[in-house]
Design a protein around this motif. Structure first.
Motif, short mmCIF file in Angstrom:
data_model
loop_
_atom_site.label_atom_id
_atom_site.label_comp_id
_atom_site.label_asym_id
_atom_site.label_seq_id
_atom_site.Cartn_x
_atom_site.Cartn_y
_atom_site.Cartn_z
N UNK A 16 0.82 -1.21 0.00
CA UNK A 16 0.00 0.00 0.00
C UNK A 16 0.86 1.27 0.00
N UNK A 17 1.91 1.26 0.79
CA UNK A 17 2.73 2.46 0.93
C UNK A 17 3.71 2.62 -0.24
N UNK A 18 4.39 1.54 -0.61
CA UNK A 18 5.51 1.66 -1.55
C UNK A 18 5.10 1.53 -3.01
N UNK A 19 4.04 0.75 -3.30
CA UNK A 19 3.66 0.52 -4.69
C UNK A 19 2.40 1.29 -5.09
N UNK A 20 1.41 1.34 -4.20
CA UNK A 20 0.16 2.00 -4.55
C UNK A 20 0.09 3.44 -4.06
N UNK A 21 1.01 3.81 -3.17
CA UNK A 21 1.14 5.20 -2.68
C UNK A 21 -0.18 5.72 -2.11
N UNK A 22 -0.85 4.88 -1.34
CA UNK A 22 -2.08 5.29 -0.70
C UNK A 22 -1.78 5.90 0.67
N UNK A 23 -2.57 6.87 1.10
CA UNK A 23 -2.40 7.43 2.45
C UNK A 23 -2.95 6.44 3.47
N UNK A 24 -2.08 5.62 4.03
CA UNK A 24 -2.55 4.51 4.86
C UNK A 24 -1.87 4.53 6.23
N UNK A 25 -2.63 4.20 7.25
CA UNK A 25 -2.10 4.05 8.59
C UNK A 25 -2.39 2.64 9.07
N UNK A 26 -1.36 1.94 9.54
CA UNK A 26 -1.54 0.59 10.05
C UNK A 26 -1.84 0.61 11.54
N UNK A 27 -2.84 -0.16 11.96
CA UNK A 27 -3.24 -0.21 13.37
C UNK A 27 -3.28 -1.67 13.81
N UNK A 28 -2.54 -1.99 14.86
CA UNK A 28 -2.58 -3.34 15.42
C UNK A 28 -3.66 -3.39 16.49
N UNK A 29 -4.80 -3.96 16.14
CA UNK A 29 -5.91 -4.10 17.09
C UNK A 29 -6.21 -5.57 17.34
N UNK A 30 -5.22 -6.42 17.11
CA UNK A 30 -5.44 -7.86 17.20
C UNK A 30 -5.94 -8.30 18.58
N UNK A 31 -5.39 -7.71 19.63
CA UNK A 31 -5.81 -8.11 20.98
C UNK A 31 -7.30 -7.82 21.19
N UNK A 32 -7.74 -6.67 20.73
CA UNK A 32 -9.14 -6.29 20.92
C UNK A 32 -10.06 -7.25 20.17
N UNK A 33 -9.73 -7.55 18.91
CA UNK A 33 -10.57 -8.44 18.11
C UNK A 33 -10.63 -9.84 18.73
N UNK A 34 -9.47 -10.37 19.11
CA UNK A 34 -9.45 -11.74 19.63
C UNK A 34 -10.15 -11.83 20.98
N UNK A 35 -10.07 -10.77 21.76
CA UNK A 35 -10.79 -10.77 23.03
C UNK A 35 -12.30 -10.81 22.78
N UNK A 36 -12.76 -10.02 21.80
CA UNK A 36 -14.19 -10.00 21.47
C UNK A 36 -14.65 -11.34 20.89
N UNK A 37 -13.76 -12.02 20.17
CA UNK A 37 -14.12 -13.29 19.53
C UNK A 37 -14.03 -14.49 20.47
N UNK A 38 -13.51 -14.28 21.64
CA UNK A 38 -13.30 -15.40 22.57
C UNK A 38 -14.62 -16.10 22.86
#
Length: 516
Positions: free
Chosen positions: A269-291
């Motif tokens: 996304x950043x290097x080839x498509x040059x999109x204005x993108x922000x990466x967010x690590x929310x894995x803990x929140x999702x997995x807690x909700x899916x428990x």
């Protein structure tokens, strides 16, 4: 967003299994069309009525109590009408009650069409050709307003034409590939009878959509959730073309992505498509909700709601964001709601049925009316690299719906490794581009095995690969047996927790591509 161009075809659906094929065939002619239930309020189209109407087939008999009926207001538009199978029978039935009855000999499968008049609908169709029949009723009596223009040995009325109005009907299904000249028949209707030109292309779609996005968004800002798949990437690129820096993309690590997916895709996304993108690590929140969540619909809803929450949190400091752009597709819509009137909901998709009822953002769904292959063509026109365009579909709920039980990190680790082996071997053996979608599924089944003279009791991995054009129908991919044996051997030897691998040989329908 509604992208209906000025010239288009309306398909009224009476519940046929082939209705989506009608749309596919019309769009292959570069003519825009939409599917709506037979009982759609036609006033919806008052500002832009269609240039032609196609009545689909259906499972009912016109003689059934409460059988789907035709809204005769379509004739007030004074545009051509084509009835297919049930669509023809309802035209005949409305002219003469009792004109349709059960056939002595039902007709399912291939039949020989004999053309009696090839001047318009059947222009350039040979005198005899193969068509696909699927009906138990037939027309016993035809109004004097209609003339027969084709028949078969079993059906004396196989195609008809109104003697004054541009109304036509066929008893067979021109939309299926088994009707050899079905494409020509639909082309005759769309081009010669409805007088439409094949001007609806990826380029024209992009131009009109960019204009619509600019008009809708104005000076506001848009946030786009990127999944790592083609659909959301095409949407982001479209919106970026339209409004530039007013767009902010967010790529969320929801904890259910494939091996190394988050960083690898973020780099693209950043290097080839040059999109204005922000990466967010929310894995803990999702997995807690899916428990503890086992039901696949609850998984989708949970993931959809959590995505929106993450987006809301990401822009809480900035009230200039008014819109959420996402990559909902036409099959998503059809499968998620009772889109076809009497049809049943198959499953919801996280970006259709899983959204909360109240959101702080309005939706922008630029490709909502497109099939997957059409989205890919738009992506190519936008200049997205081919290696990304050809990425297999990956569901928004990710690996959560490929674990057929509750979701936790140990199961995700097992599935990621197995999936990575399968996909990497497909690429290595030049098979990746030969299939529409390939995936691994972790089954809630443990079985006895023997490894190193020791008894094991471990999980089973299901492998699935399908061939398709648009995802609406699919056949299981006939991958070489030595290849499957090699993949199975690698998974069992390299992935701890797996001692058995199976291959899914079911098609869609009756199965779906994903297991959940």
């Amino acid at each position: 967003m509604q992208h209906r161009p000025q010239n288009w075809i309306l398909i009224l659906d009476f519940g046929s299994q082939y209705t989506q094929l009608i749309a596919r065939r019309v769009r292959e002619l570069n003519v825009y069309c939409e599917i709506h239930p037979f009982n759609k309020d036609l006033a919806t189209f008052a500002d832009n009525p269609p240039n032609g109407v196609i009545l689909s087939g259906g499972p009912s008999s016109v003689n059934d109590e409460n059988a789907p009926n035709i809204n005769e207001d379509i004739f007030n538009w004074d545009v051509p009408v084509l009835g297919i199978c049930y669509g023809l029978q309802i035209l005949a039935h409305n002219e003469i009650s009792g004109s349709v009855e059960k056939a002595d000999r039902r007709e399912f499968g291939r039949s020989e069409l004999i053309v009696d008049d090839n001047t318009d609908l059947l222009k350039e169709i040979p005198e005899e050709s193969v068509v696909w029949m699927s009906h138990g009723d037939h027309i016993k009596e035809l109004s004097s307003n209609y003339e027969v223009i084709a028949h078969t040995d079993n059906a004396h009325v196989a195609a008809v034409r109104h003697d004054e109005k541009p109304i036509y009907g066929v008893q067979f299904h021109p939309e299926v590939v088994h009707t050899v000249y079905g494409g020509q028949i639909l082309q005759n209707f769309v081009y010669s009878i409805c007088h439409l030109k094949g001007s609806w292309t990826a380029k024209s779609f992009i131009e009109s959509t960019i204009e619509e996005i600019r008009e809708k968004v104005g000076d506001d800002r848009v946030i786009c959730g990127l999944s790592g798949g083609v659909d959301s990437t095409v949407v982001a690129t479209l919106v970026h073309e339209a409004i530039g820096d007013q767009l902010q993309c967010i790529f969320v690590d929801n904890g259910v992505l494939r091996k190394n997916e988050f960083q690898d895709v973020l780099d693209i996304y950043e290097d080839q498509l040059h999109l204005p993108v922000k990466g967010i690590d929310a894995s803990d929140k999702f997995l807690e909700r899916l428990k503890g969540v086992v039901d696949p619909e609850m998984k989708r809803i949970t993931i959809g709601e959590t995505f929106i929450e993450v987006f809301d949190e990401a822009i809480a400091h900035d009230d200039s964001y008014k819109y959420l752009a996402q990559g909902t597709l036409y099959p998503d819509v059809i499968e998620s709601i009772s889109f076809k009137g009497p049809s049943a909901t198959i499953k919801s998709h996280h970006n259709v049925g899983g959204l909360p009822e109240e959101m702080n953002l309005d939706l922008i769904e630029p490709v909502r009316e497109l099939f997957k292959d059409e989205v890919r063509n738009v992506g190519r026109e936008l200049g997205i690299p081919e290696h990304f365009i050809k990425r297999h579909p990956f569901p928004g709920p990710g690996l959560a719906i490929r674990i057929i039980s509750d979701v936790d990190r140990p199961k995700l680790d097992i599935l990621r490794e197995a999936d990575d082996i399968f996909i990497s071997e497909l690429r290595k053996n030049d098979l990746y581009d030969e299939v529409w979608q390939a995936l691994a599924v972790l089954l809630p089944v443990q079985s006895v095995g023997v490894m190193g003279d020791e008894r094991t009791y471990e999980f089973t991995i299901g492998l699935r690969a399908v061939t398709s054009v648009d995802g609406m129908t699919a056949d299981w991919a006939h991958l070489p047996h030595p290849f499957l044996a090699h993949v199975s051997n690698r998974i069992i030897n390299e992935v701890r927790g797996i001692n058995r691998v199976v291959y899914d040989i079911s098609s869609k329908p009756p199965s779906t591509i994903e297991w959940e």
